[in-house]
Design a protein around this motif. Structure first.
Motif, short mmCIF file in Angstrom:
data_model
loop_
_atom_site.label_atom_id
_atom_site.label_comp_id
_atom_site.label_asym_id
_atom_site.label_seq_id
_atom_site.Cartn_x
_atom_site.Cartn_y
_atom_site.Cartn_z
N THR A 180 0.84 -1.19 0.00
CA THR A 180 0.00 0.00 0.00
C THR A 180 0.88 1.24 0.00
O THR A 180 2.12 1.14 0.10
N VAL A 181 0.26 2.42 -0.05
CA VAL A 181 1.06 3.64 0.02
C VAL A 181 1.77 3.73 1.37
O VAL A 181 2.89 4.25 1.45
N LYS A 182 1.16 3.22 2.41
CA LYS A 182 1.82 3.20 3.73
C LYS A 182 3.02 2.27 3.72
O LYS A 182 4.05 2.55 4.34
N THR A 183 2.90 1.16 3.01
CA THR A 183 4.03 0.23 2.90
C THR A 183 5.24 0.94 2.32
O THR A 183 6.37 0.77 2.81
N LEU A 184 5.03 1.73 1.28
CA LEU A 184 6.15 2.43 0.65
C LEU A 184 6.79 3.42 1.62
O LEU A 184 8.01 3.55 1.66
N ILE B 121 8.74 11.49 1.85
CA ILE B 121 8.07 10.52 0.97
C ILE B 121 9.10 9.86 0.07
O ILE B 121 10.16 10.42 -0.21
N PRO B 122 8.81 8.64 -0.43
CA PRO B 122 9.76 7.93 -1.29
C PRO B 122 9.97 8.64 -2.63
O PRO B 122 9.04 9.21 -3.20
N VAL B 123 11.20 8.59 -3.11
CA VAL B 123 11.57 9.09 -4.43
C VAL B 123 12.06 7.90 -5.24
O VAL B 123 13.02 7.22 -4.85
N ILE B 124 11.41 7.65 -6.35
CA ILE B 124 11.73 6.50 -7.21
C ILE B 124 12.35 7.03 -8.50
O ILE B 124 11.79 7.91 -9.15
#
Length: 272
Positions: free
Chosen positions: A12-16, A206-209
């Motif tokens: 989920t977005v929380k997982t990320l 937040i994650p950066v991919i």
């Protein structure tokens, strides 16, 4: 130092967010159809992007601009039916969100309702912040996309690396912070200098991919057809081909043609 992958039953977005907090890199690939999505999901990918790159690899267009919202919903629906674990992100196509926040919301709602996907992705920063806010206010998770934004290719005029100059780099950093403050759950950085991408990733919660953005970010994304070597002419520096399916499939199909012509196929064991 590598971090062991945890057994997330459903991403989920929380997982990320948790993965970034724990230092675990995020793996992301594209998929556009049920069969490929089933394989990619079963292999343990964290995020599947139903990208507007379908315009290129599935339909043969030179850019991502021609693909429509209806076509994106078709591809996303096919992917959703093949996925059990991965988070599914769908690109909003060109023209469906840039000019009108209300239109952006309608487009995002259609994707979520008609495909069953989990989130959407948009290209741009300050210029589209009102559209992003409108979508987020409806409870739809949004992934941002900065750097080389293919939907703006005619403005750039080239697919070369972005944000090499200080002015553009500062704008990218400001846009990344704006996207985080607006509520985006992650950002894709495409074809930007590795040093800049690392700086952005370290400055955000937040994650950066990245794609062509070095290894200092929180995860990586590639187009599946490029990664497994189904495409032939595309050779950017950032692409690692893990297979060469173009040659393997050509050899197999040529062998099939020969076997049919010589009546070697079907054999006695392959008929009723």
């Amino acid at each position: 130092m590598s971090v062991a992958q945890k057994d997330y039953k459903k991403v989920t977005v929380k997982t990320l967010s948790d993965m970034k907090a724990h230092g675990e890199k995020i793996s992301m690939l594209t998929a556009y159809d049920y069969t490929m999505a089933t394989i990619v999901d079963g292999a343990g990918i964290d995020v599947i992007l139903v990208g507007d790159s379908a315009s290129n690899v599935m339909a043969g267009y030179q850019t991502t601009l021609p693909i429509t919202l209806d076509q994106m919903i078709y591809h996303a629906s096919s992917v959703v039916r093949g996925v059990n674990r991965a988070l599914i992100v769908v690109d909003l196509p060109f023209g469906s969100y840039q000019s009108d926040p209300k239109e952006a919301l309608r487009s995002a709602i259609r994707i979520m309702k008609e495909s069953g996907a989990h989130s959407i992705k948009v290209e741009g920063g300050k210029e589209i912040k009102e559209s992003i806010k409108r979508i987020l206010n409806a409870g739809i998770p949004v992934m941002g996309h900065l750097g080389l934004t293919p939907q703006s290719i005619y403005k750039f005029g080239t697919f070369s690396v972005r944000a090499k100059e200080e002015e553009e780099a500062e704008k990218l950093k400001a846009d990344a912070l704006l996207l985080q403050k607006a509520g985006c759950f992650a950002i894709v950085l495409e074809k930007v200098p590795a040093k800049l991408a690392k700086e952005v990733a370290e400055s955000l919660d937040i994650p950066v991919i990245g794609i062509g953005a070095g290894n200092g970010v929180d995860g990586q994304v590639l187009v599946l057809h490029d990664m497994i070597g189904m495409t032939k002419e595309f050779h950017p520096r950032f692409l690692r081909r893990y297979l060469n399916l173009y040659e393997d499939m050509t050899t197999a199909i040529s062998q099939y043609v020969d076997d049919v012509k010589s009546v070697d196929f079907p054999s006695d064991k392959e008929q009723y």
